[in-house]
Write a protein that holds these residues in place. Structure first.
Motif, PDB file in Angstrom:
ATOM      1  N   LEU A 261       0.833  -1.201   0.000  1.00  0.00           N
ATOM      2  CA  LEU A 261       0.000   0.000   0.000  1.00  0.00           C
ATOM      3  C   LEU A 261       0.869   1.254   0.000  1.00  0.00           C
ATOM      4  O   LEU A 261       1.881   1.321   0.693  1.00  0.00           O
ATOM      5  CB  LEU A 261      -0.903   0.026   1.235  1.00  0.00           C
ATOM      6  N   THR A 262       0.446   2.225  -0.779  1.00  0.00           N
ATOM      7  CA  THR A 262       1.120   3.514  -0.744  1.00  0.00           C
ATOM      8  C   THR A 262       0.734   4.219   0.549  1.00  0.00           C
ATOM      9  O   THR A 262      -0.163   3.777   1.266  1.00  0.00           O
ATOM     10  CB  THR A 262       0.701   4.379  -1.944  1.00  0.00           C
ATOM     11  N   GLU A 263       1.395   5.325   0.820  1.00  0.00           N
ATOM     12  CA  GLU A 263       1.075   6.076   2.038  1.00  0.00           C
ATOM     13  C   GLU A 263      -0.373   6.559   1.997  1.00  0.00           C
ATOM     14  O   GLU A 263      -1.096   6.482   2.996  1.00  0.00           O
ATOM     15  CB  GLU A 263       2.028   7.264   2.168  1.00  0.00           C
ATOM     16  N   LYS A 264      -0.801   7.004   0.823  1.00  0.00           N
ATOM     17  CA  LYS A 264      -2.175   7.485   0.656  1.00  0.00           C
ATOM     18  C   LYS A 264      -3.177   6.341   0.860  1.00  0.00           C
ATOM     19  O   LYS A 264      -4.195   6.512   1.523  1.00  0.00           O
ATOM     20  CB  LYS A 264      -2.334   8.092  -0.737  1.00  0.00           C
ATOM     21  N   ALA A 265      -2.875   5.189   0.283  1.00  0.00           N
ATOM     22  CA  ALA A 265      -3.775   4.042   0.417  1.00  0.00           C
ATOM     23  C   ALA A 265      -3.818   3.554   1.862  1.00  0.00           C
ATOM     24  O   ALA A 265      -4.879   3.164   2.363  1.00  0.00           O
ATOM     25  CB  ALA A 265      -3.336   2.914  -0.512  1.00  0.00           C
ATOM     26  N   GLY A 266      -2.678   3.559   2.541  1.00  0.00           N
ATOM     27  CA  GLY A 266      -2.658   3.174   3.955  1.00  0.00           C
ATOM     28  C   GLY A 266      -3.478   4.122   4.806  1.00  0.00           C
ATOM     29  O   GLY A 266      -4.204   3.696   5.713  1.00  0.00           O
ATOM     30  N   HIS A 267      -3.392   5.409   4.490  1.00  0.00           N
ATOM     31  CA  HIS A 267      -4.202   6.401   5.202  1.00  0.00           C
ATOM     32  C   HIS A 267      -5.687   6.156   4.936  1.00  0.00           C
ATOM     33  O   HIS A 267      -6.510   6.221   5.854  1.00  0.00           O
ATOM     34  CB  HIS A 267      -3.797   7.813   4.777  1.00  0.00           C
ATOM     35  N   ARG A 268      -6.021   5.857   3.685  1.00  0.00           N
ATOM     36  CA  ARG A 268      -7.427   5.581   3.321  1.00  0.00           C
ATOM     37  C   ARG A 268      -7.929   4.331   4.036  1.00  0.00           C
ATOM     38  O   ARG A 268      -9.066   4.287   4.501  1.00  0.00           O
ATOM     39  CB  ARG A 268      -7.536   5.427   1.805  1.00  0.00           C
ATOM     40  N   LEU A 269      -7.094   3.325   4.129  1.00  0.00           N
ATOM     41  CA  LEU A 269      -7.483   2.106   4.828  1.00  0.00           C
ATOM     42  C   LEU A 269      -7.754   2.392   6.298  1.00  0.00           C
ATOM     43  O   LEU A 269      -8.734   1.899   6.868  1.00  0.00           O
ATOM     44  CB  LEU A 269      -6.386   1.044   4.685  1.00  0.00           C
ATOM     45  N   THR A 270      -6.927   3.207   6.907  1.00  0.00           N
ATOM     46  CA  THR A 270      -7.145   3.608   8.299  1.00  0.00           C
ATOM     47  C   THR A 270      -8.476   4.347   8.442  1.00  0.00           C
ATOM     48  O   THR A 270      -9.222   4.118   9.393  1.00  0.00           O
ATOM     49  CB  THR A 270      -5.988   4.500   8.782  1.00  0.00           C
ATOM     50  N   GLU A 271      -8.781   5.205   7.470  1.00  0.00           N
ATOM     51  CA  GLU A 271     -10.056   5.921   7.489  1.00  0.00           C
ATOM     52  C   GLU A 271     -11.236   4.964   7.356  1.00  0.00           C
ATOM     53  O   GLU A 271     -12.260   5.135   8.023  1.00  0.00           O
ATOM     54  CB  GLU A 271     -10.105   6.959   6.367  1.00  0.00           C
ATOM     55  N   VAL A 272     -11.098   3.968   6.493  1.00  0.00           N
ATOM     56  CA  VAL A 272     -12.172   2.986   6.313  1.00  0.00           C
ATOM     57  C   VAL A 272     -12.401   2.220   7.606  1.00  0.00           C
ATOM     58  O   VAL A 272     -13.544   2.018   8.026  1.00  0.00           O
ATOM     59  CB  VAL A 272     -11.852   2.021   5.143  1.00  0.00           C
ATOM     60  N   PHE A 273     -11.331   1.790   8.243  1.00  0.00           N
ATOM     61  CA  PHE A 273     -11.477   1.078   9.509  1.00  0.00           C
ATOM     62  C   PHE A 273     -12.140   1.959  10.560  1.00  0.00           C
ATOM     63  O   PHE A 273     -12.997   1.498  11.319  1.00  0.00           O
ATOM     64  CB  PHE A 273     -10.127   0.579  10.022  1.00  0.00           C
ATOM     65  N   ALA A 274     -11.764   3.234  10.612  1.00  0.00           N
ATOM     66  CA  ALA A 274     -12.319   4.138  11.619  1.00  0.00           C
ATOM     67  C   ALA A 274     -13.789   4.441  11.349  1.00  0.00           C
ATOM     68  O   ALA A 274     -14.608   4.461  12.281  1.00  0.00           O
ATOM     69  CB  ALA A 274     -11.515   5.439  11.651  1.00  0.00           C
ATOM     70  N   ALA A 275     -14.152   4.649  10.085  1.00  0.00           N
ATOM     71  CA  ALA A 275     -15.516   5.071   9.762  1.00  0.00           C
ATOM     72  C   ALA A 275     -16.493   3.911   9.618  1.00  0.00           C
ATOM     73  O   ALA A 275     -17.639   4.003  10.063  1.00  0.00           O
ATOM     74  CB  ALA A 275     -15.499   5.883   8.473  1.00  0.00           C
ATOM     75  N   ASP A 276     -16.058   2.829   8.975  1.00  0.00           N
ATOM     76  CA  ASP A 276     -16.982   1.754   8.606  1.00  0.00           C
ATOM     77  C   ASP A 276     -16.889   0.511   9.469  1.00  0.00           C
ATOM     78  O   ASP A 276     -17.579  -0.471   9.204  1.00  0.00           O
ATOM     79  CB  ASP A 276     -16.747   1.353   7.149  1.00  0.00           C
ATOM     80  N   ASP A 277     -16.024   0.510  10.458  1.00  0.00           N
ATOM     81  CA  ASP A 277     -15.820  -0.690  11.264  1.00  0.00           C
ATOM     82  C   ASP A 277     -15.855  -0.347  12.752  1.00  0.00           C
ATOM     83  O   ASP A 277     -14.821  -0.416  13.434  1.00  0.00           O
ATOM     84  CB  ASP A 277     -14.479  -1.330  10.867  1.00  0.00           C
TER      85      ASP A 277
END
Length: 191
Positions: A65-81
């Protein structure tokens, strides 16, 4: 006479320009006496980065994962999980990848213990089944880690044989079928 004779369909069919531009219209074609001159090959548009559906980073390997994708994944975990289940299952998946990448048996055993901890934390039937499968196949996994041997070549050969059989529509002579398989295998080996 137009419309008669062999190949006359080409004379009476409408002319369809290959793409829309000022220099490639029906009017331009007629004005130039039926010659398509001054045309350049179609230039491909630069495509934007492929946008993935929301949450697609969950399926991506964590180390790619790129830095941007890793940040997006963290956002997904925070918002949707909100329960943390998705993140726990993702960690199990990543640990399974880490286990299969280890180069030593000691490293694999440590990764297996870490996998057990993560599976217990996830408390999902799917992760429990995965861990039971890993335990059941542990001797084979150890062989994979030590030797690096896989069944990839055998599977590729089986796929080739199935494709030969599919395109052959059924050989009546077994000797011919065998010779085609061996010839294609020889061609792949030589290439």
């Amino acid at each position: 006479m137009i419309g008669t004779g062999r190949g006359s369909w080409a004379v009476i069919t409408p002319i369809i320009p290959p793409f829309n531009s000022d220099k490639c219209s029906f009017t331009y074609f007629i004005a130039n006496g039926g010659r398509l001159t001054g045309l350049e090959p179609r230039k491909h548009r630069k495509t934007k980065e492929r946008t993935q559906r929301p949450g697609a980073h969950v399926l991506s390997p964590g180390d790619t994962l790129t830095e941007k994708a890793g940040h997006r994944l963290t956002e997904v975990f925070a918002a949707d999980d909100p329960t943390g289940t998705l993140q726990a299952v993702w960690k199990v998946k990543e640990q399974m990848r880490a286990l299969l990448r280890t180069g030593t048996l000691a490293g694999a055993e440590a990764a297996r213990e870490e996998l057990k901890v993560l599976v217990e934390a996830a408390a999902r039937p799917e992760t429990n089944r995965l861990y039971r499968t890993v335990c059941k196949w542990w001797p084979e996994i150890e062989v994979l880690i030590v030797t690096g041997a896989t069944t990839g070549k055998v599977e590729a050969n089986n796929t080739t044989i199935k494709n030969i059989k599919r395109t052959a529509r059924g050989y009546r002579n077994a000797a011919n079928y065998k010779s085609v398989i061996l010839m294609r295998s020889a061609v792949r080996t030589a290439a």
